[in-house]
Design an enzyme around this catalytic site. Structure first.
Site, PDB file in Angstrom:
ATOM      1  N   CYS A  26      43.936  46.792  32.663  1.00 19.78           N
ATOM      2  CA  CYS A  26      43.159  46.202  34.193  1.00 19.78           C
ATOM      3  C   CYS A  26      42.079  46.449  34.087  1.00 19.78           C
ATOM      4  O   CYS A  26      41.617  47.890  33.418  1.00 19.78           O
ATOM      5  CB  CYS A  26      43.942  45.923  35.101  1.00 19.78           C
ATOM      6  SG  CYS A  26      44.622  47.398  36.045  1.00 19.78           S
ATOM      7  N   HIS A 550      38.610  45.184  44.384  1.00 14.75           N
ATOM      8  CA  HIS A 550      40.290  45.405  43.037  1.00 14.75           C
ATOM      9  C   HIS A 550      40.160  44.111  44.258  1.00 14.75           C
ATOM     10  O   HIS A 550      41.295  44.613  45.289  1.00 14.75           O
ATOM     11  CB  HIS A 550      40.933  46.430  43.343  1.00 14.75           C
ATOM     12  CG  HIS A 550      41.449  46.340  41.939  1.00 14.75           C
ATOM     13  ND1 HIS A 550      43.144  45.665  42.587  1.00 14.75           N
ATOM     14  CD2 HIS A 550      41.614  46.483  40.827  1.00 14.75           C
ATOM     15  CE1 HIS A 550      43.580  45.579  41.436  1.00 14.75           C
ATOM     16  NE2 HIS A 550      43.284  46.206  40.598  1.00 14.75           N
TER      17      HIS A 550
END
Length: 628
Positions: A26, A550
């Protein structure tokens, strides 16, 4: 940092290529599905230069790298004989790995109870303040002031089912207000009076008498079942009448069902749990206290402590007191003692400073810096802290210390929890905590520890990406104002359910619980990375502050679904420019939290983070300042 060498080191330390089933990444970490997690050398990985942290979550073995994770991932895949297939197989699969049922249960309990803690903690602290005022004869328990303050303190507990209903419905992805209406229905004064009379029925079916105020289990079970009813009705109802039909049918089914069956069953379970804990501490108090006090830190590490939340809340609301909170104090202060022991024994100035400062924060009730940064790093101090927690807990078991108030921090600020009609409980609670500190510190000093890797040496700071302006000693960092990229509630990073953020491994900042599905630029600068899944955005300001936004936790697993990027990597942006749009409701329905950390990742260039003091924030309002 040599990314080729780092990738080779990681490949070896996760157990080699033959131990890797899948690997992807990620925005900040490599995500491995390993055949056997035990084959990975977790401790060596943690101390590998270039690795910021290691964690296991949802069956994945995650290696936290930071901004350079794409380059490390590419080097890693290139070093594997399966080549790109190792990564592509992970990316292309649409299947979501099933979680262990126990992990799923802990996640549910945490997701339901953690958001309500501020409400019941605030109410609990007010009850503690009232107890102190009455104990010192500063307030009469006959006065109207006492009555009003008591109502403030008791309100959150009396209407706890409604608060829990909202939280549980949100966690389950159902309508929070239907959940609240369900709870309000079973707590209506008319229903309460009817159930008090005893002989009641609904459509000819007997309604069992039960009390719902201040209860936990009945409403959680009811909302869980209601979520399935609501979604089933929603599926078969035409969109033109959903607004009317779905809530009506759900309430008509669930309120009577709760009164007839779910409520009485839940009450039996809840009372059984509280009664069982009370019986255990009445009949095996010392043994239970030693075991819980000694293992509490291990429970926190594994996340199993969340399973204690409903027991604690249930005991507090049904019995009026709890035995577990004092043992948490012993465990927390033992971690402080372990860190203090490191400071006393160490000959390294940096280690001493780190140990004493983290010991102080553990004494205040925030144990993660001491536990992860000092005690677990040197191993023996952590063992000493477990022993200290057991000794302090054993003392509390002998004198039967009880907590009468729920507090947010189980440390010095939370000592009001032990105020009762007798001041002796407070005194014994403090003594038990001090015994835990002293025991852990002395044992640490006697056992000693290997001081090869100081906390500073092990904490690796990532370099800025090549495309980002580099802030060196010659170009000193400036104060950086960070404006909110999202409208919503401001939360501390400690509330983010991911240690990489909650323990500030990645950097410092704040989190936002979005109320809208849009992200705008918080700074004037450049977008230097954008994850393929859209869930994470990396930026660098014109003055060199590196930032990460995020969106949600584990939302990388959505593989871009519900995310709509509005910029590309390399784009120049100003405060307020739209970076991303996302479907907040659909993401939450898919089972993911949308809490969004907004952090500075190159904190080594800054002295501190200064909050703007807001609890709610709108786009482009000042969120925090990174002080140079």
């Amino acid at each position: 940092m040599d990314k080729q060498q780092l990738s080779k080191d990681i490949l070896k330390l996760v157990g080699g290529e033959e131990n890797i089933d899948q690997v992807t990444h990620c925005m900040t970490r490599l995500r491995f599905n390993l055949n056997d997690n035990k084959k990975a050398d977790k401790e060596t990985l943690k101390n590998t230069p270039g690795v910021m942290g290691v964690m296991e979550n949802g069956g994945q073995f995650q290696v936290i790298i930071g901004n350079d994770v794409p380059k490390v991932y590419n080097a890693l895949v290139g070093n594997m004989s399966k080549g790109a297939n190792a990564g592509s197989s992970a990316v292309s699969t649409g299947e979501k790995k099933k979680r262990n049922p126990i992990s799923a249960l802990f996640d549910f309990i945490s997701g339901v109870f953690t958001p309500i803690l501020p409400a019941i903690t605030g109410a609990g602290m007010i009850k503690g303040i009232i107890a102190i005022l009455v104990a010192f004869n500063w307030l009469s328990d006959k006065s109207s002031t006492y009555i009003i303050l008591s109502a403030i303190g008791d309100g959150a507990f009396y209407f706890l089912p409604i608060i829990l209903a909202i939280s549980a419905a949100k966690k389950l992805g159902s309508n929070m207000y239907i959940g609240a209406a369900l709870a309000a229905g079973i707590m209506h004064p008319t229903i309460t009076a009817l159930l008090t009379e005893g002989d009641s029925s609904f459509a000819g079916i007997k309604v069992v008498a039960a009390t719902y105020s201040s209860t936990v289990i009945p409403i959680v079970i009811a909302i869980w079942i209601a979520s399935y009813v609501e979604k089933a009705v929603d599926r078969i109802t035409h969109s033109s009448v959903k607004l009317i039909v779905v809530p009506t049918v759900t309430l008509l089914i669930m309120v009577p069902l709760t009164l007839i069956a779910i409520g009485p069953l839940g009450s039996i379970i809840g009372n059984g749990m509280s009664g069982g804990i009370a019986w255990l501490f009445d009949n095996a108090s010392i043994l239970a206290s030693i075991l819980i006090g000694g293992t509490m830190s291990l429970l926190i590490i594994t996340g199993m402590h969340y399973a204690l939340l409903p027991i604690i809340v249930g005991s507090m609301t049904t019995l009026g007191y709890d035995f577990i909170i004092p043992l948490m104090l012993a465990a927390n202060w033992a971690q402080a003692g372990g860190a203090i022991g490191v400071g006393l024994r160490s000959k390294n100035g940096q280690t001493k400073s780190m140990a004493y400062s983290t010991g102080l924060t553990a004494f205040m009730g925030i144990t993660e810096p001491a536990m992860y940064g000092v005690n677990m790093r040197y191993k023996k101090p952590f063992v000493a802290a477990l022993i200290g927690g057991a000794i302090g807990g054993g003392f509390m078991g002998i004198v039967k210390v009880k907590a009468y108030v729920l507090t947010g921090l189980v440390g010095l600020p939370g000592l009001a929890a032990f105020i009762s009609p007798s001041i002796s409980t407070l005194i014994y609670g403090i003594l038990g905590g001090l015994i835990a500190i002293a025991s852990a510190a002395i044992i640490t000093y006697i056992l000693g520890f290997q001081e090869n890797n100081t906390p500073q040496a092990a904490a690796v700071t990532e370099p800025v990406k090549e495309s980002a302006p580099v802030v060196t000693e010659e170009t000193k960092a400036q104060d950086e104002q960070v404006f909110s990229p999202i409208t919503g509630e401001v939360r501390p990073l400690s509330e983010v359910p991911d240690p990489a953020f909650s323990e500030e491994i990645m950097g410092k900042g704040y989190a936002i619980q979005p109320s809208e599905g849009r992200v705008v630029s918080p700074i004037n600068g450049t977008v230097f990375s954008l994850s393929k899944s859209g869930h994470a955005i990396g930026l660098v300001s014109d003055t060199g502050a590196e930032m990460l936004i995020h969106i949600g936790i584990d939302t990388v697993k959505l593989k871009g679904q519900f995310f709509s990027p509005k910029v590309q990597a390399g784009a120049k942006v100003s405060v307020g420019d739209v970076l991303m749009e996302f479907d907040r409701e659909e993401i939450e329905k898919a089972g993911y939290t949308t809490i969004t950390p907004v952090i500075i990742t190159n904190m080594h260039q800054y002295a501190s983070i200064e909050s703007a003091g807001r609890t709610t924030v709108k786009e482009q309002e000042l969120l925090f300042t990174a002080k140079a």
